[in-house]
Write a protein that holds these residues in place. Structure first.
Motif, PDB file in Angstrom:
ATOM      1  N   TYR A  14       0.836  -1.210   0.000  1.00  0.00           N
ATOM      2  CA  TYR A  14       0.000   0.000   0.000  1.00  0.00           C
ATOM      3  C   TYR A  14       0.864   1.250   0.000  1.00  0.00           C
ATOM      4  O   TYR A  14       0.628   2.191  -0.768  1.00  0.00           O
ATOM      5  CB  TYR A  14      -0.914  -0.014   1.223  1.00  0.00           C
ATOM      6  N   SER A  15       1.876   1.281   0.867  1.00  0.00           N
ATOM      7  CA  SER A  15       2.699   2.479   1.034  1.00  0.00           C
ATOM      8  C   SER A  15       3.502   2.797  -0.214  1.00  0.00           C
ATOM      9  O   SER A  15       3.633   3.961  -0.601  1.00  0.00           O
ATOM     10  CB  SER A  15       3.652   2.297   2.224  1.00  0.00           C
ATOM     11  N   ALA A  16       4.044   1.765  -0.844  1.00  0.00           N
ATOM     12  CA  ALA A  16       4.902   1.971  -2.011  1.00  0.00           C
ATOM     13  C   ALA A  16       4.127   1.988  -3.316  1.00  0.00           C
ATOM     14  O   ALA A  16       4.477   2.712  -4.248  1.00  0.00           O
ATOM     15  CB  ALA A  16       5.976   0.885  -2.057  1.00  0.00           C
ATOM     16  N   GLY A  17       3.046   1.202  -3.385  1.00  0.00           N
ATOM     17  CA  GLY A  17       2.348   1.054  -4.644  1.00  0.00           C
ATOM     18  C   GLY A  17       1.165   1.966  -4.832  1.00  0.00           C
ATOM     19  O   GLY A  17       0.733   2.201  -5.964  1.00  0.00           O
ATOM     20  N   TYR A  18       0.600   2.482  -3.746  1.00  0.00           N
ATOM     21  CA  TYR A  18      -0.593   3.323  -3.874  1.00  0.00           C
ATOM     22  C   TYR A  18      -0.403   4.703  -3.260  1.00  0.00           C
ATOM     23  O   TYR A  18      -0.437   5.713  -3.968  1.00  0.00           O
ATOM     24  CB  TYR A  18      -1.807   2.638  -3.251  1.00  0.00           C
ATOM     25  N   GLU A  19      -0.187   4.763  -1.953  1.00  0.00           N
ATOM     26  CA  GLU A  19      -0.199   6.076  -1.299  1.00  0.00           C
ATOM     27  C   GLU A  19       0.919   6.989  -1.784  1.00  0.00           C
ATOM     28  O   GLU A  19       0.756   8.202  -1.822  1.00  0.00           O
ATOM     29  CB  GLU A  19      -0.123   5.935   0.222  1.00  0.00           C
ATOM     30  N   VAL A 271       8.214   5.119  -0.073  1.00  0.00           N
ATOM     31  CA  VAL A 271       7.008   4.714   0.646  1.00  0.00           C
ATOM     32  C   VAL A 271       6.444   5.909   1.406  1.00  0.00           C
ATOM     33  O   VAL A 271       7.174   6.794   1.843  1.00  0.00           O
ATOM     34  CB  VAL A 271       7.289   3.558   1.640  1.00  0.00           C
ATOM     35  N   ARG A 272       5.125   5.917   1.519  1.00  0.00           N
ATOM     36  CA  ARG A 272       4.417   6.848   2.405  1.00  0.00           C
ATOM     37  C   ARG A 272       3.274   6.071   3.051  1.00  0.00           C
ATOM     38  O   ARG A 272       2.658   5.221   2.395  1.00  0.00           O
ATOM     39  CB  ARG A 272       3.859   8.051   1.643  1.00  0.00           C
ATOM     40  N   PHE A 273       3.002   6.422   4.313  1.00  0.00           N
ATOM     41  CA  PHE A 273       1.887   5.768   5.002  1.00  0.00           C
ATOM     42  C   PHE A 273       1.159   6.798   5.844  1.00  0.00           C
ATOM     43  O   PHE A 273       1.767   7.484   6.665  1.00  0.00           O
ATOM     44  CB  PHE A 273       2.375   4.619   5.884  1.00  0.00           C
ATOM     45  N   ALA A 274      -0.169   6.894   5.632  1.00  0.00           N
ATOM     46  CA  ALA A 274      -1.018   7.869   6.320  1.00  0.00           C
ATOM     47  C   ALA A 274      -0.495   9.286   6.124  1.00  0.00           C
ATOM     48  O   ALA A 274      -0.691  10.150   6.972  1.00  0.00           O
ATOM     49  CB  ALA A 274      -1.137   7.546   7.816  1.00  0.00           C
TER      50      ALA A 274
END
Length: 310
Positions: A14-19, A271-274
């Motif tokens: 999620y962090s690398a592929g979407y957000e 990567v990013r998360f939230a």
């Protein structure tokens, strides 16, 4: 163990592929202008960390021109590749025809390098620089389009027919800031006194506040880049407290600070998360309207979202 591994894998995906490419527009209304001034719309862009193949980022940033800002402020870290200058110029595209100011950050001067991920949670003062990047070529292109380099410069410019006093410093993260070169009270006849820096180091923010600046814009933090819901940013990569890692806050009695979470990441930590990549549209209004004028500072919305094709 299998369940924990699956959750970890899903989080990374999620962090690398979407957000990482969920381009987001943050909006805030800040009461910082002089009495009787007309509102100003400021587009704050930071931390592009551009590489040549990031096509969707370039298209999304160029489309921000549709917001019709009165002023564009770029707080640095535009580059992440030796050949990224043309890509940055394509991204800024139509925005270069608008009034603009800029300062540079560490990743305009030096290319990113692979690092131990533990340094994210346990940063140190040790600096490991990559090869020099073509920041001078980017600077020349921005100047050619009429933007103003605020590196250790004070300027009084007309923005939408109103006087704005600007001052900026070189990147405090590299300790290149020399605030003494711009120290002193800015022009009191200006409707806005705006300070610009890449890294929001408290020593620089304190200096701007002492001299009476109404608003300081900064980037560098990536909003924490990895945020824990309910806790927020884990680090800011500078001496700024974690609660101010992104968005608007007060700094002292009368100065406002706005920190952009930025639009990119290091190629070695994609990567990013939230904490989606963002640009900010700031509507500046007279200070007499009070703090309540800052309607939902930090509210984020999607703007012209496109799929990543980079």
């Amino acid at each position: 163990m299998a369940a924990v591994g699956a959750v970890g894998a899903a989080t990374i995906a999620y962090s690398a592929g979407y957000e990482r490419t969920r381009w987001t527009l943050r909006r805030a209304t800040l009461p910082v202008l002089a009495e009787g001034a007309r509102p100003l719309r400021v587009l704050h862009i930071s931390d592009l960390h551009m590489t040549p193949g990031q096509v969707s980022k370039q298209r999304w940033v160029a489309a921000l021109d549709e917001l019709d800002p009165d002023l564009v402020v770029n707080t640095g870290d535009n580059l992440a590749h030796m050949k990224a200058v043309p890509a940055v110029l394509r991204a800024l595209g139509p925005l270069l025809n608008r009034p603009g100011v800029f300062v540079f950050g560490s990743n305009d001067y030096y290319a990113p390098r692979p690092k131990n991920p533990a340094r994210y949670l346990f940063p140190s003062d040790k600096r490991i620089h990559g090869i020099q990047l073509p920041w001078a070529d980017l600077r020349a292109a921005l100047l050619e389009h009429g933007w103003h380099d605020l590196t250790h410069v004070r300027e009084l410019l007309s923005v939408a027919g109103q006087k704005v006093a600007f001052a900026g410093v070189d990147d405090p993260h590299l300790r290149r800031d020399r605030y003494d070169q711009i120290a002193g009270s800015p022009d009191r006849t200006a409707v806005l006194r705006l300070g610009v820096t890449h890294s929001p180091e408290p020593r620089v923010l304190d200096a701007f506040a002492r001299d009476g600046y109404d608003l300081v814009l900064a980037g560098h933090t990536h909003g924490g880049q990895l945020r824990v819901p309910g806790i927020g940013a884990l680090v800011t990569n500078c001496a700024l407290d974690r609660s101010r890692a992104r968005g608007a806050s007060r700094w002292g009695a009368r100065t406002w600070l706005h920190v952009s979470a930025g639009l990119g990441t290091s190629p070695y930590a994609p990567v990013r998360f939230a904490c989606p990549p963002e640009a900010s549209l700031l509507t500046l209004v007279p200070a007499s309207l009070g703090v309540e004028a800052a309607r939902a500072p930090g509210a984020a919305t999607r703007f012209g979202a496109v799929a990543d094709v980079s």
